[in-house]
Scaffold this motif. Structure first.
Motif, PDB file in Angstrom:
ATOM      1  N   ARG A 260      -3.787   3.480   6.686  1.00  0.00           N
ATOM      2  CA  ARG A 260      -5.231   3.716   6.679  1.00  0.00           C
ATOM      3  C   ARG A 260      -5.943   2.529   7.334  1.00  0.00           C
ATOM      4  O   ARG A 260      -5.500   1.390   7.184  1.00  0.00           O
TER       5      ARG A 260
ATOM      6  N   GLY B 177       0.081  10.713   4.398  1.00  0.00           N
ATOM      7  CA  GLY B 177      -0.792   9.891   3.564  1.00  0.00           C
ATOM      8  C   GLY B 177      -2.215  10.421   3.444  1.00  0.00           C
ATOM      9  O   GLY B 177      -3.099   9.702   3.003  1.00  0.00           O
ATOM     10  N   GLN B 178      -2.475  11.672   3.872  1.00  0.00           N
ATOM     11  CA  GLN B 178      -3.823  12.223   3.726  1.00  0.00           C
ATOM     12  C   GLN B 178      -3.743  13.447   2.820  1.00  0.00           C
ATOM     13  O   GLN B 178      -2.897  14.315   3.039  1.00  0.00           O
TER      14      GLN B 178
ATOM     15  N   TRP C 147       0.793  -1.242   0.000  1.00  0.00           N
ATOM     16  CA  TRP C 147       0.000   0.000   0.000  1.00  0.00           C
ATOM     17  C   TRP C 147       0.816   1.278   0.000  1.00  0.00           C
ATOM     18  O   TRP C 147       0.252   2.372  -0.060  1.00  0.00           O
TER      19      TRP C 147
ATOM     20  N   GLU D  65       0.070   4.701   2.052  1.00  0.00           N
ATOM     21  CA  GLU D  65      -1.310   4.579   2.555  1.00  0.00           C
ATOM     22  C   GLU D  65      -1.521   3.362   3.446  1.00  0.00           C
ATOM     23  O   GLU D  65      -2.653   3.036   3.786  1.00  0.00           O
TER      24      GLU D  65
END
Lengths: 678, 305
Positions: free
Chosen positions: A283, B83-84, A277, A280
């Motif tokens: 998440r 990551g946002q 990933w 990310e």
């Protein structure tokens, strides 16, 4: 007019009566506890850990709020002990250390697995460490592991120098040669390589390298025509011996290394998820963890809900069904939620000073214990007048730290670089060393005490010697020569920093006749101003120890580019610390460290102020959670007591109370590691 | 009318770019950066970070990159929250702010309009004095004082409402009331002033002279004119409310945009700051446009050419 007045006062009396009735009801109903106190029946613990976590990747952030979340989500070789924060077995069920403290062999337990069911092996540790040190990971905590051989070089994108098929070695360039350590663990090709004499590493950046080479003609000659080989992940001193054996090799002996390993940086990260990933992977829908808890839901800025992980190797001993972390920053909002019974505990340093007298009454809930952290004023040693040790000492003598500490209510005075009352063996070593030095110098015990305590006479004398005579002026003192326009106390805006600065200012005015101006700024503005030595005079500093060893504080003024913030550098001090860390016997090492500390106190780069203390609350039904020196909570010990008869009644000495459940759990864990190395 | 709207819409983009440029300049002037922390970063790591985020390039290149990304509607990734993306953060937190903002404004409208109109119709009555005194009080008590007072009463004296956090309709009551108080006070005063002026105007006299009953005069003629000040206030107020109200969100720990914005500034999270600023400025301009258009419907004397 008179009638109106009368009417008004009747109304006032009525209002007063109503309000006192209401407040009377609420306080009498809950006298024993602060606000609503009902243990959550679902065993889900509700906690405020501070601001929104920046990420759930354990290797990136350096903040305390994240730490506590990451400790719940990830496991490592060792875990923090719930009270003393000393390492206890986790995925490593036991470990061995060589006599020089520079090689560690870890025996991992079989049966540990990731939250996705993949087994955990020694390979996961090697992957995690290599990833943590990789420059592109941009870990802000990687420096914690720089003592691992070549880790710093790899993290800093440095290069080896290869000439004629052989690497240049440090011993050929003035660094001391260390004899090859005795064999430790099975011999392998990698081990031969990593155990060979340390190689020279140079800056990866061409410009910086040129500068480095130019400074050393011998090196310049040797580098001429040589091949530069970048330091790679495979070069760092971590090695898989088999699925369940891991070896870590350090560049020098580090008796404190085991204490570092419970830090989040050394915890495992999932190769399978990261490779799949990318950035990310954290998440909620992708994340894979290995700790006692796993992510159930994450609504940023609202809550992070964890649930007990069924895959965790020690799941049978995890008592909570889940943890809910609420990201909140307003102290009074936290206090409100606590009072309303919406949370079970909150993080450290929260209860506002104005609430303290009231809150302290709740003996079963308020946690006030010494912390492994100090507050000090760095002095800018690079600018006059503080480049003169006499001036630095004068300001130290002119400050009554006992008074400062009692003014701040919950702290203890700090007289040294490292705190007292945290690591008892070091306190003993310090006592002994100080006594030896006193005898060596032939000073009477009475005079010795004076030389270490609040001593305004000595302070004024020193200032006079430094060219700033202090004269009597009315009831007080005046020091007209002192350049008050060139000094100030700078601090980042915050209530307790301000209180401290005002108190210190008043003390110096009273004792030395010097009014040092105050200067305050927002945190991110303050950082470069302070770290870049742009400040004049004094700068507020707070340092929390990274591990339970005095070196975490003594290291602050070690090396040229140190964290101390004072611009202080003394090669003699560095040498004393190096020698201490090369010492194998722990007691002798502490004595050498204490000598180094004494030496530093005589140079006094900064003014020690206070040992900070924990300042947080937990509901009386929360057990197995301790105000340890770093407020780092190993969550698997925490449980909710549903029987009100067993609720906490007095937590002021919680660290010395025994909890049979916690003790048993700890004993079982420790049984696999016979002699735990501190 | 149409050309007026098109002209106004066309001006939005350059205006946003100006606002963003100014903000960007201010962030760059402010000392400190997003990656600095209590601990010093090793120099090599700092260099890696600067390279990764293009901070090693000259300022005009960085500025050009930033503007070209914004024109494409891409604000990039938050620097702080790994990551946002900024767009994702705004999208995720807007509903929280919008919920309390809209509810707060509706409550304020209901209270303010009623109180203001009644006060105007019964000028110098005891209702007029008391409601205007309350309005003055509402204006002068800042919401960081009102919020905690309400918490004290409803969360700790009576234990009927939660003191903070998002979740459930009961949790909305205190923040919405806190937010509404000051707006209700404004609206009440604006309505009263507007109504008083309109009620004395010629066309109202004409309407009365035509023999219309008082109710029709009020509802068909007076209100429309009397509301104009309230409508001009509503545009920017609503835009501000939607984009988050810092203090109420912090006191009640609501995960709204205002809270995020403050944090972004403290973190020096440049893309997030620029994203929220651009979003907020678009919102304000659009709402102002809507307000300007609605004038035409409320007051037949106003025409757009």
């Amino acid at each position: 007019m008179a009638i109106l007045h009368c009417r008004r006062s009747k109304l006032l009396v009525l209002l007063l009566a109503i309000s006192s009735f209401i407040s009377g009801c609420t306080t009498s109903a809950n006298q024993r506890y602060f606000g609503k106190t009902v243990a959550p029946t679902n065993n889900v613990f509700r906690y405020i850990t501070g601001p929104e976590p920046e990420t759930l990747d354990p290797q990136l952030p350096d903040g305390q709020p994240e730490s506590r979340i990451l400790l719940a989500l990830y496991d490592g070789l060792v875990e923090y002990g719930p009270k003393d924060q000393l390492p206890i077995p986790a995925i490593a069920k036991s470990w061995e250390v060589n006599p020089k403290f520079d090689e560690f062999l870890f025996h991992l337990r079989a049966g540990a697995e990731w939250s996705d069911g993949v087994p955990i092996t020694a390979r996961d540790f090697v992957y995690s460490l290599r990833r943590g040190f990789a420059p592109e990971t941009i870990s802000r905590t990687a420096a914690n592991g720089y003592v691992i051989k070549y880790a710093e070089a790899f993290n800093g994108s440095k290069v080896f120098v290869k000439k004629g098929g052989a690497f240049l070695l440090e011993k050929d360039f003035g660094k001391p040669d260390s004899p090859a350590p005795p064999a430790f663990g099975p011999e392998t090709e990698f081990h031969k390589l990593i155990n060979s004499p340390p190689r020279v590493t140079l800056e990866g950046d061409e410009k910086k390298r040129a500068k480095e080479i130019a400074a050393d003609p011998k090196l310049a000659a040797a580098v001429e025509g040589a091949e530069l080989v970048p330091v790679k992940a495979e070069d760092i001193g971590v090695e898989v011996i088999d699925d369940y054996t891991l070896r870590i090799t350090l560049r020098q002996g580090a008796p404190y290394f085991m204490g570092l390993l419970a830090h989040q940086f050394f915890r495992l990260v999932p190769q399978q998820a990261i490779e799949k990933w990318g950035k990310e992977w954290t998440r909620p829908e992708h994340i894979v963890t290995c700790g006692a808890f796993r992510v159930k839901e994450w609504r940023p800025y609202d809550d992070l809900v964890l649930e007990k992980s069924p895959n965790y190797w020690d799941a049978a001993n995890v008592h909570l069904a889940g943890i809910e972390f609420y990201p909140i920053e307003e102290n009074s909002t936290m206090m409100n939620l606590y009072k309303a019974g919406e949370i079970d505990a909150f993080l450290n340093h929260i209860v506002p000073t104005s609430w303290l007298d009231e809150i302290r009454k709740y003996k079963g809930e308020y946690l006030n214990s010494p912390e492994n952290a100090v507050a000090y004023y760095a002095m800018n040693n690079t600018k006059p007048p503080f480049n003169d040790p006499r001036v630095r000492k004068a300001f130290n003598f002119g400050l009554d730290k006992e008074a400062l500490s009692s003014f701040r209510k919950i702290t203890k005075p700090l007289f040294n670089i490292a705190p007292s009352g945290i690591i008892m063996d070091f306190d003993k070593a310090r006592e002994k060393v100080r006594e030896d030095i006193r005898k060596e110098r032939g000073i009477s015990p009475e005079d010795w005490v004076k030389l270490r305590a609040f001593n305004p006479d000595e302070a004024r004398k020193l200032l006079g010697e430094a060219g700033f005579p202090v004269q009597k002026s009315g009831d007080g003192w005046a020091c007209p020569n002192f350049p008050t326009d060139k000094v100030s106390i700078t601090y980042n805006t915050n209530e307790s920093n301000r209180a401290t600065a005002e108190f210190v200012q008043a003390q110096w005015k009273q004792n030395l006749g010097i009014t040092v101006p105050l200067k305050t700024m927002e945190f991110k503005t303050y950082l470069p101003y302070y770290k870049g030595l742009q400040y004049d005079g004094f700068a507020q500093s707070l340092w929390s120890g990274d591990y339970m060893d005095p070196y975490t504080f003594l290291n602050l003024h070690y090396g040229k580019d140190n964290e101390g913030g004072a611009g202080f550098y003394d090669p003699k001090y560095d040498k004393m610390l190096d020698e201490a860390n090369a010492e194998i016997d722990p007691d002798k090492r502490f004595e050498k460290l204490a000598r180094a500390e004494f030496y530093l106190m005589e140079q006094l780069p900064s003014i020690p102020l206070i040992i900070t203390a924990t300042n947080w609350m937990k509901k009386p039904y929360v057990k197995g959670m301790y105000p340890n020196a770093g407020t780092l909570i190993p969550w698997k010990f925490v449980y909710i007591e549903h029987d009100p008869a067993k609720w906490e009644t007095d937590v002021s000495d919680i660290m010395s109370q025994s909890d049979p459940q916690v003790d048993k759990q700890l004993q079982e864990l420790m049984s696999t590691q016979k002699a735990v190395t501190k | 009318m149409l050309s007026f709207i098109i002209r106004r819409l066309l001006i939005i983009l350059p205006m946003v770019l100006i606002v963003v440029t100014l903000t960007w300049g201010l962030i760059r002037i402010a000392p400190g950066n997003f990656y600095s922390g209590e601990k010093k970063l090793p120099a090599a790591i700092e260099a890696t970070i600067r390279k990764k985020y293009g901070l090693d390039k000259p300022w005009y290149e960085q500025y050009g990159m930033m503007i070209s990304n914004i024109v494409r509607g891409d604000f990039g990734d938050s620097l702080k929250y790994q990551g946002q993306t900024v767009n994702e953060i705004i999208k995720r937190h807007l509903p929280y702010s919008a919920t309390i903002g809209i509810l707060g404004y509706l409550l304020a409208l209901a209270v303010g309009l009623t109180a203001g109109t009644v006060a105007a119709l019964k000028q110098n009555s005891s209702f007029d004095y008391s409601s205007m005194s309350f309005a003055m009080l509402g204006l002068s008590i800042p919401n960081f004082v009102l919020g905690p007072i309400l918490v004290l009463i409803f969360a700790f004296w009576f234990y009927i409402l939660p003191p903070a956090r998002w979740g459930g309709p009961t949790a909305l009551i205190l923040p919405v009331v806190t937010l509404a108080a000051v707006y209700a006070a404004y609206i009440a005063r604006l309505t009263r002033a507007g109504m008083l002026e309109v009620m004395r105007s010629d066309y109202i006299r004409t309407a009365r002279a035509k023999g219309l009953d008082e109710k029709t005069v009020l509802l068909r003629h007076a209100i429309r004119g009397g509301l104009i000040p309230v409508i001009s206030f509503t545009g920017p107020a609503l835009a501000g409310l939607l984009a988050g109200t810092v203090i109420v969100e912090r006191v009640f720990a609501i995960p709204g945009l205002g809270n995020i914005f403050i944090q972004a500034v403290l973190n020096r999270d440049e893309p997030l700051i620029l994203g929220i600023v651009a979003f907020l400025s678009i919102l304000i301009m659009v709402f102002n446009l809507i307000v300007d258009i609605s004038y035409g419907f409320l007051d037949p004397r106003i025409r757009y050419e």
